[in-house]
Design an enzyme around this catalytic site. Structure first.
Site, PDB file in Angstrom:
ATOM      1  N   ALA A  69       0.827  -1.210   0.000  1.00 57.51           N
ATOM      2  CA  ALA A  69       0.000   0.000   0.000  1.00 57.51           C
ATOM      3  C   ALA A  69       0.858   1.256   0.000  1.00 57.51           C
ATOM      4  CB  ALA A  69      -0.891   0.006   1.238  1.00 57.51           C
ATOM      5  N   ASN A 117       8.766   8.315   5.500  1.00 58.01           N
ATOM      6  CA  ASN A 117       7.649   9.102   4.979  1.00 58.01           C
ATOM      7  C   ASN A 117       6.749   9.574   6.094  1.00 58.01           C
ATOM      8  OD1 ASN A 117       4.660   8.041   4.736  1.00 58.01           O
ATOM      9  ND2 ASN A 117       5.951   6.213   4.680  1.00 58.01           N
ATOM     10  N   MET A 119       3.622  11.044   5.048  1.00 56.18           N
ATOM     11  CA  MET A 119       2.633  11.491   4.060  1.00 56.18           C
ATOM     12  C   MET A 119       1.288  11.861   4.697  1.00 56.18           C
ATOM     13  SD  MET A 119       4.549  11.146   1.423  1.00 56.18           S
ATOM     14  CE  MET A 119       3.542  11.394  -0.008  1.00 56.18           C
ATOM     15  N   PHE A 121      -1.759   9.947   4.681  1.00 54.17           N
ATOM     16  CA  PHE A 121      -2.942   9.525   3.906  1.00 54.17           C
ATOM     17  C   PHE A 121      -3.400  10.587   2.909  1.00 54.17           C
ATOM     18  CE2 PHE A 121      -4.723   6.552   7.499  1.00 54.17           C
ATOM     19  CZ  PHE A 121      -3.697   5.671   7.265  1.00 54.17           C
ATOM     20  N   SER A 184      -0.578   3.242  10.523  1.00 52.22           N
ATOM     21  CA  SER A 184       0.274   4.313  10.002  1.00 52.22           C
ATOM     22  C   SER A 184       0.700   5.222  11.159  1.00 52.22           C
ATOM     23  CB  SER A 184      -0.486   5.143   8.967  1.00 52.22           C
ATOM     24  OG  SER A 184       0.240   6.341   8.734  1.00 52.22           O
ATOM     25  N   ASN A 186       1.553   8.212  10.789  1.00 53.51           N
ATOM     26  CA  ASN A 186       1.450   9.599  10.317  1.00 53.51           C
ATOM     27  C   ASN A 186       0.076  10.239  10.460  1.00 53.51           C
ATOM     28  OD1 ASN A 186       4.158   9.440   9.583  1.00 53.51           O
ATOM     29  ND2 ASN A 186       3.622   8.446   7.638  1.00 53.51           N
ATOM     30  N   THR A 187      -0.862   9.524  11.061  1.00 53.30           N
ATOM     31  CA  THR A 187      -2.176  10.085  11.387  1.00 53.30           C
ATOM     32  C   THR A 187      -2.295  10.032  12.906  1.00 53.30           C
ATOM     33  OG1 THR A 187      -3.175   9.353   9.305  1.00 53.30           O
ATOM     34  CG2 THR A 187      -4.686   9.755  11.131  1.00 53.30           C
ATOM     35  N   LYS A 215      -3.673  -4.646   9.206  1.00 54.67           N
ATOM     36  CA  LYS A 215      -2.271  -4.240   9.041  1.00 54.67           C
ATOM     37  C   LYS A 215      -1.752  -3.620  10.335  1.00 54.67           C
ATOM     38  CE  LYS A 215       0.994  -1.977   5.959  1.00 54.67           C
ATOM     39  NZ  LYS A 215       1.214  -1.385   4.653  1.00 54.67           N
ATOM     40  N   ASN A 245       3.698  -2.271   8.891  1.00 57.12           N
ATOM     41  CA  ASN A 245       3.707  -0.911   8.364  1.00 57.12           C
ATOM     42  C   ASN A 245       5.097  -0.298   8.628  1.00 57.12           C
ATOM     43  OD1 ASN A 245       2.773   1.643   7.405  1.00 57.12           O
ATOM     44  ND2 ASN A 245       0.724   1.065   8.050  1.00 57.12           N
ATOM     45  N   THR A 246       5.258   0.970   8.373  1.00 57.50           N
ATOM     46  CA  THR A 246       6.557   1.625   8.602  1.00 57.50           C
ATOM     47  C   THR A 246       6.795   1.806  10.103  1.00 57.50           C
ATOM     48  OG1 THR A 246       5.526   3.797   8.417  1.00 57.50           O
ATOM     49  CG2 THR A 246       6.469   2.862   6.404  1.00 57.50           C
ATOM     50  N   GLY A 293      11.035  -4.150   4.115  1.00 59.57           N
ATOM     51  CA  GLY A 293      12.452  -4.296   3.826  1.00 59.57           C
ATOM     52  C   GLY A 293      12.835  -5.410   2.876  1.00 59.57           C
ATOM     53  N   THR A 315       9.626  -0.121  -0.939  1.00 55.86           N
ATOM     54  CA  THR A 315      10.857   0.681  -0.984  1.00 55.86           C
ATOM     55  C   THR A 315      11.897   0.092  -1.952  1.00 55.86           C
ATOM     56  OG1 THR A 315      10.409   1.395   1.254  1.00 55.86           O
ATOM     57  CG2 THR A 315      12.654   1.712   0.459  1.00 55.86           C
TER      58      THR A 315
HETATM   59  C1  LIG Z   1       5.917   6.692   0.652  1.00 55.81           C
HETATM   60  C2  LIG Z   1       5.204   5.586   1.358  1.00 55.81           C
HETATM   61  C3  LIG Z   1       3.827   5.674   1.529  1.00 55.81           C
HETATM   62  C4  LIG Z   1       3.150   4.664   2.202  1.00 55.81           C
HETATM   63  N1  LIG Z   1       1.799   4.760   2.337  1.00 55.81           N
HETATM   64  C5  LIG Z   1       1.124   3.757   2.953  1.00 55.81           C
HETATM   65  C6  LIG Z   1      -0.285   3.813   3.058  1.00 55.81           C
HETATM   66  O1  LIG Z   1      -0.940   4.733   2.555  1.00 55.81           O
HETATM   67  N2  LIG Z   1      -0.903   2.794   3.716  1.00 55.81           N
HETATM   68  C7  LIG Z   1      -0.214   1.733   4.275  1.00 55.81           C
HETATM   69  O2  LIG Z   1      -0.830   0.825   4.838  1.00 55.81           O
HETATM   70  N3  LIG Z   1       1.125   1.658   4.141  1.00 55.81           N
HETATM   71  C8  LIG Z   1       1.795   2.630   3.511  1.00 55.81           C
HETATM   72  N4  LIG Z   1       3.157   2.544   3.396  1.00 55.81           N
HETATM   73  C9  LIG Z   1       3.847   1.392   4.005  1.00 55.81           C
HETATM   74  C10 LIG Z   1       4.085   0.256   3.015  1.00 55.81           C
HETATM   75  O3  LIG Z   1       2.885  -0.273   2.545  1.00 55.81           O
HETATM   76  C11 LIG Z   1       4.908  -0.867   3.698  1.00 55.81           C
HETATM   77  O4  LIG Z   1       4.156  -1.406   4.758  1.00 55.81           O
HETATM   78  C12 LIG Z   1       6.232  -0.359   4.231  1.00 55.81           C
HETATM   79  O5  LIG Z   1       6.793   0.598   3.370  1.00 55.81           O
HETATM   80  C13 LIG Z   1       7.251  -1.485   4.421  1.00 55.81           C
HETATM   81  O6  LIG Z   1       7.567  -2.102   3.205  1.00 55.81           O
HETATM   82  P1  LIG Z   1       8.908  -1.746   2.350  1.00 55.81           P
HETATM   83  O7  LIG Z   1      10.041  -1.768   3.324  1.00 55.81           O
HETATM   84  O8  LIG Z   1       8.969  -2.810   1.300  1.00 55.81           O
HETATM   85  O9  LIG Z   1       8.678  -0.400   1.791  1.00 55.81           O
HETATM   86  C14 LIG Z   1       3.856   3.545   2.722  1.00 55.81           C
HETATM   87  C15 LIG Z   1       5.241   3.462   2.530  1.00 55.81           C
HETATM   88  C16 LIG Z   1       5.921   4.458   1.857  1.00 55.81           C
HETATM   89  C17 LIG Z   1       7.401   4.335   1.671  1.00 55.81           C
END
Ligand SMILES: Cc1cc2nc3c(=O)[nH]c(=O)nc-3n(C[C@H](O)[C@H](O)[C@H](O)COP(=O)(O)O)c2cc1C
Length: 337
Positions: A69, A117, A119, A121, A184, A186-187, A215, A245-246, A293, A315
């Protein structure tokens, strides 16, 4: 587009501001999606091995690798993205009303393999999101589409369930599964909804005919994670989890970031741990989507061994470009279904 052109374009993107690069990619994919759609269809790995999972019995996954996502928040470009070779795509996070998200700058690269990030939402809102799915879905009917849903910034935590309920009801005819985003960073306050009480509320309003995945955050302590996993396992309406999530904790400890969540390779070990913990609790036919990751074929294998049924990336696609799909395809083709 030849591989060399793709590499050149990808290098160029990495020289731009991270959010500008992302917006440019979405704009180009949207504008030229049918051209790219046809070029990519011929050039990218087909990964057509195919598997079906018990809870998703009506769906066939051509492979177990999905796009996480946050990349296609508005469900605008998933058809072109599917042509890169993904086995499924998670669109969103979508909220009932459109919102612009947190102030910029809010996306930072930390080379060689991490992003932070903040962001918040930013998305087009439910009505436009539905229209986009209606418009593009027929071009990739065989690729499962998961909708990641969240609450609006201005919706209070006590009213949050209404946002989730509206999204679940309204999107039901459009997607193949739901991911309930409670994690998230960020909210403000969102992560406090990662509670057994709120999961009960979600279960009460969730439809019975589509898979529902929860999630979760890597920053929860293991005791809380285990409690939530146990509830997902015990609740009929829930079909599994998406972890993780992050991480705001890692963003702070590794990069002293005052806000935002970290994604990319430094998240991998914690993501793996969360997946392994989940596998200890979630019993057949509950499923686990492992994300965080994953950057190489070896990482995919590790996720699978830890218990992930499906694996997602985000990423790594930013840093390595679409070429990473080729690398991952080698191991996905060898995996038993
Ligand atoms: C720029 C950015 C925006 C993201 N936006 C969302 C989001 O809107 N909803 C969500 O559930 N996760 C969001 N994620 C998290 C990713 O879905 C994922 O859980 C997280 O990046 C870990 O995976 P990765 O290490 O492969 O990036 C976002 C990640 C990034 C980098």
């Amino acid at each position: 587009m030849t591989s060399r052109m793709m590499t050149f374009f990808h290098r160029l993107l990495l020289m731009l501001d991270a959010e500008v690069a992302h917006t440019l990619v979405i704009t180009l994919l949207k504008g030229y999606q049918w051209l790219l759609f046809n070029i990519l269809r011929r050039r990218m790995p087909s990964l057509n091995k195919g598997c079906s999972l018990p809870v998703f019995s009506k769906l066939n996954f051509r492979n177990r690798l999905g796009l996480a996502a946050g990349f296609d928040k508005g469900a605008e470009v998933f058809a072109a993205l599917a042509q890169l070779g993904f086995g499924f795509i998670e669109v969103g996070t979508v909220t009932p009303k459109p919102q612009i998200g947190n102030p910029k700058p809010r996306l930072w690269r930390h080379p060689p393999d991490a992003l932070i990030n903040h962001m918040g939402f930013n998305n087009c809102g439910l009505p436009r999101f539905k229209k986009n799915i209606e418009k593009y879905r027929r071009f990739v009917p065989g690729v499962p589409l998961f909708a990641n849903i969240g609450k609006n910034f201005n919706t209070s935590l006590t009213e949050a369930i209404k946002d989730y309920q509206a999204l679940l009801q309204s999107l039901r005819p459009y997607v193949d599964a739901f991911v309930i985003n409670l994690s998230s960073p960020n909210t403000p306050g969102l992560q406090s909804l990662q509670s057994t009480t709120f999961l009960d509320q979600i279960a009460a309003v969730a439809p019975t005919d589509l898979p529902i995945l929860i999630k979760l955050s890597p920053d929860l302590d293991n005791k809380t994670l285990l409690e939530l996993y146990a509830q997902v396992n015990a609740t009929k309406k829930f079909n599994g989890v998406v972890v993780v999530n992050t991480s705001a904790r890692l963003a702070q400890s590794l990069y002293q970031a005052p806000q935002g969540g970290l994604s990319g390779r430094p998240l991998f070990e914690r993501a793996l741990e969360c997946v392994a913990l989940a596998r200890g609790v979630l019993k057949y036919p509950k499923i686990i989507v492992g994300v965080g990751g994953v950057s190489s074929a070896e990482d995919v294998l590790k996720m699978r061994k830890a218990g992930a049924d499906l694996v997602e990336i985000y990423t790594a696609l930013i840093y390595r470009g679409p070429q990473i799909l080729r690398e991952l395809s080698s191991v996905l083709e060898r995996l038993p279904s």
